[in-house]
Write a protein that holds these residues in place. Structure first.
Motif, PDB file in Angstrom:
ATOM      1  N   LYS A 187       0.838  -1.200   0.000  1.00  0.00           N
ATOM      2  CA  LYS A 187       0.000   0.000   0.000  1.00  0.00           C
ATOM      3  C   LYS A 187       0.879   1.259   0.000  1.00  0.00           C
ATOM      4  N   LYS A 238       2.465   1.713  -3.441  1.00  0.00           N
ATOM      5  CA  LYS A 238       1.471   2.194  -4.405  1.00  0.00           C
ATOM      6  C   LYS A 238       1.245   3.687  -4.222  1.00  0.00           C
ATOM      7  N   THR A 239       1.166   4.128  -2.964  1.00  0.00           N
ATOM      8  CA  THR A 239       0.961   5.544  -2.670  1.00  0.00           C
ATOM      9  C   THR A 239       2.166   6.365  -3.120  1.00  0.00           C
ATOM     10  N   TYR A 276       4.415   5.735  -5.398  1.00  0.00           N
ATOM     11  CA  TYR A 276       4.624   5.786  -6.846  1.00  0.00           C
ATOM     12  C   TYR A 276       3.355   6.117  -7.638  1.00  0.00           C
ATOM     13  N   VAL A 281       0.497   4.578  -7.942  1.00  0.00           N
ATOM     14  CA  VAL A 281      -0.174   3.458  -8.613  1.00  0.00           C
ATOM     15  C   VAL A 281      -1.518   3.239  -7.933  1.00  0.00           C
ATOM     16  N   ASP A 306      -5.515   1.335  -7.670  1.00  0.00           N
ATOM     17  CA  ASP A 306      -6.133   0.000  -7.737  1.00  0.00           C
ATOM     18  C   ASP A 306      -7.261  -0.004  -8.759  1.00  0.00           C
TER      19      ASP A 306
END
Length: 122
Positions: free
Chosen positions: A111, A114-115, A117, A119, A121
Protein backbone atom coordinates in the motif's frame (compact mmCIF):
# COMPACT_ATOMS: atom_id res chain seq x y z
CA UNK A 1 14.07 -38.00 28.68
CA UNK A 2 12.78 -39.00 25.26
CA UNK A 3 9.13 -38.07 24.67
CA UNK A 4 8.55 -41.35 22.83
CA UNK A 5 9.38 -43.46 25.87
CA UNK A 6 7.97 -41.22 28.59
CA UNK A 7 5.81 -43.41 30.76
CA UNK A 8 4.93 -45.61 27.81
CA UNK A 9 2.47 -43.02 26.54
CA UNK A 10 2.06 -43.20 22.77
CA UNK A 11 4.74 -43.56 20.17
CA UNK A 12 4.12 -40.52 17.99
CA UNK A 13 2.18 -37.31 18.35
CA UNK A 14 0.71 -35.27 15.49
CA UNK A 15 2.97 -32.34 14.51
CA UNK A 16 0.56 -29.68 15.81
CA UNK A 17 0.63 -31.07 19.36
CA UNK A 18 2.69 -28.95 21.74
CA UNK A 19 2.76 -27.80 25.36
CA UNK A 20 0.94 -24.52 24.69
CA UNK A 21 -2.84 -24.43 24.36
CA UNK A 22 -4.84 -21.49 23.06
CA UNK A 23 -8.28 -21.33 24.69
CA UNK A 24 -11.19 -19.33 23.28
CA UNK A 25 -14.77 -18.64 24.35
CA UNK A 26 -13.89 -18.25 28.03
CA UNK A 27 -16.30 -16.40 30.31
CA UNK A 28 -15.00 -12.83 30.70
CA UNK A 29 -15.22 -13.08 34.50
CA UNK A 30 -13.08 -16.22 34.88
CA UNK A 31 -10.14 -15.77 37.23
CA UNK A 32 -6.61 -17.14 36.89
CA UNK A 33 -7.26 -19.30 39.95
CA UNK A 34 -10.30 -20.87 38.28
CA UNK A 35 -8.24 -21.46 35.13
CA UNK A 36 -5.52 -23.25 37.16
CA UNK A 37 -8.23 -25.31 38.88
CA UNK A 38 -9.73 -26.49 35.56
CA UNK A 39 -6.54 -26.97 33.55
CA UNK A 40 -4.40 -28.18 36.47
CA UNK A 41 -6.44 -31.39 36.67
CA UNK A 42 -4.55 -32.66 33.61
CA UNK A 43 -1.01 -32.04 34.86
CA UNK A 44 1.40 -29.38 36.10
CA UNK A 45 0.78 -26.01 34.46
CA UNK A 46 3.79 -23.75 33.93
CA UNK A 47 1.84 -20.60 33.07
CA UNK A 48 -1.62 -19.26 32.23
CA UNK A 49 -2.09 -15.93 30.48
CA UNK A 50 -5.71 -14.74 30.42
CA UNK A 51 -6.50 -12.00 27.91
CA UNK A 52 -7.78 -8.81 29.52
CA UNK A 53 -7.62 -6.28 26.66
CA UNK A 54 -10.80 -5.64 24.68
CA UNK A 55 -9.57 -7.71 21.72
CA UNK A 56 -8.21 -10.60 23.83
CA UNK A 57 -10.97 -11.01 26.42
CA UNK A 58 -12.36 -14.53 26.51
CA UNK A 59 -9.04 -16.06 25.46
CA UNK A 60 -6.06 -17.54 27.28
CA UNK A 61 -2.78 -19.31 26.74
CA UNK A 62 -2.14 -22.35 28.93
CA UNK A 63 1.42 -23.70 29.05
CA UNK A 64 1.91 -27.20 30.43
CA UNK A 65 5.15 -28.71 31.73
CA UNK A 66 4.55 -31.87 29.69
CA UNK A 67 3.32 -32.25 26.12
CA UNK A 68 1.22 -35.32 26.99
CA UNK A 69 -0.61 -33.38 29.71
CA UNK A 70 -1.38 -30.64 27.16
CA UNK A 71 -2.68 -33.26 24.71
CA UNK A 72 -4.86 -34.82 27.41
CA UNK A 73 -6.26 -31.42 28.46
CA UNK A 74 -6.95 -30.44 24.85
CA UNK A 75 -8.86 -33.65 24.22
CA UNK A 76 -10.89 -33.50 27.43
CA UNK A 77 -11.61 -29.78 27.68
CA UNK A 78 -12.70 -29.20 24.08
CA UNK A 79 -16.38 -28.24 24.38
CA UNK A 80 -16.21 -28.19 28.20
CA UNK A 81 -18.94 -25.97 29.66
CA UNK A 82 -17.80 -23.24 32.06
CA UNK A 83 -20.45 -20.79 33.27
CA UNK A 84 -22.61 -21.49 30.20
CA UNK A 85 -19.74 -21.08 27.69
CA UNK A 86 -18.34 -24.00 25.71
CA UNK A 87 -14.54 -23.89 25.53
CA UNK A 88 -12.64 -24.01 22.27
CA UNK A 89 -9.22 -25.50 23.00
CA UNK A 90 -6.55 -25.48 20.28
CA UNK A 91 -2.83 -26.09 20.10
CA UNK A 92 -1.02 -22.79 19.75
CA UNK A 93 0.74 -22.65 16.40
CA UNK A 94 3.35 -19.90 16.23
CA UNK A 95 3.88 -20.27 12.48
CA UNK A 96 0.21 -19.39 11.78
CA UNK A 97 0.45 -16.23 13.88
CA UNK A 98 3.76 -15.25 12.28
CA UNK A 99 2.44 -15.94 8.79
CA UNK A 100 -0.61 -13.73 9.43
CA UNK A 101 1.58 -10.91 10.80
CA UNK A 102 3.94 -11.20 7.82
CA UNK A 103 0.99 -11.01 5.41
CA UNK A 104 -0.33 -7.86 7.11
CA UNK A 105 3.16 -6.30 6.98
CA UNK A 106 3.51 -7.12 3.26
CA UNK A 107 0.07 -5.61 2.53
CA UNK A 108 1.06 -2.40 4.36
CA UNK A 109 4.35 -2.21 2.43
CA UNK A 110 2.51 -2.72 -0.87
CA UNK A 111 0.00 0.00 0.00
CA UNK A 112 2.86 2.38 0.90
CA UNK A 113 4.67 1.64 -2.40
CA UNK A 114 1.47 2.19 -4.41
CA UNK A 115 0.96 5.54 -2.67
CA UNK A 116 4.60 6.57 -3.12
CA UNK A 117 4.62 5.79 -6.85
CA UNK A 118 1.05 6.88 -7.61
CA UNK A 119 -0.17 3.46 -8.61
CA UNK A 120 -3.92 3.04 -8.20
CA UNK A 121 -6.13 0.00 -7.74
CA UNK A 122 -8.28 0.95 -10.77
Amino acid sequence: MNAVNKGGRGARLPPEVNRVLFVRNLPFKITAEEMYEVFGKYGPVRQIRVGNATDTRGTAFVVYEDIFDAKNACEHLQGFNILGRYLIVLYYQQNKVTKKMNLQKKEEELKELKTRYGVGDD
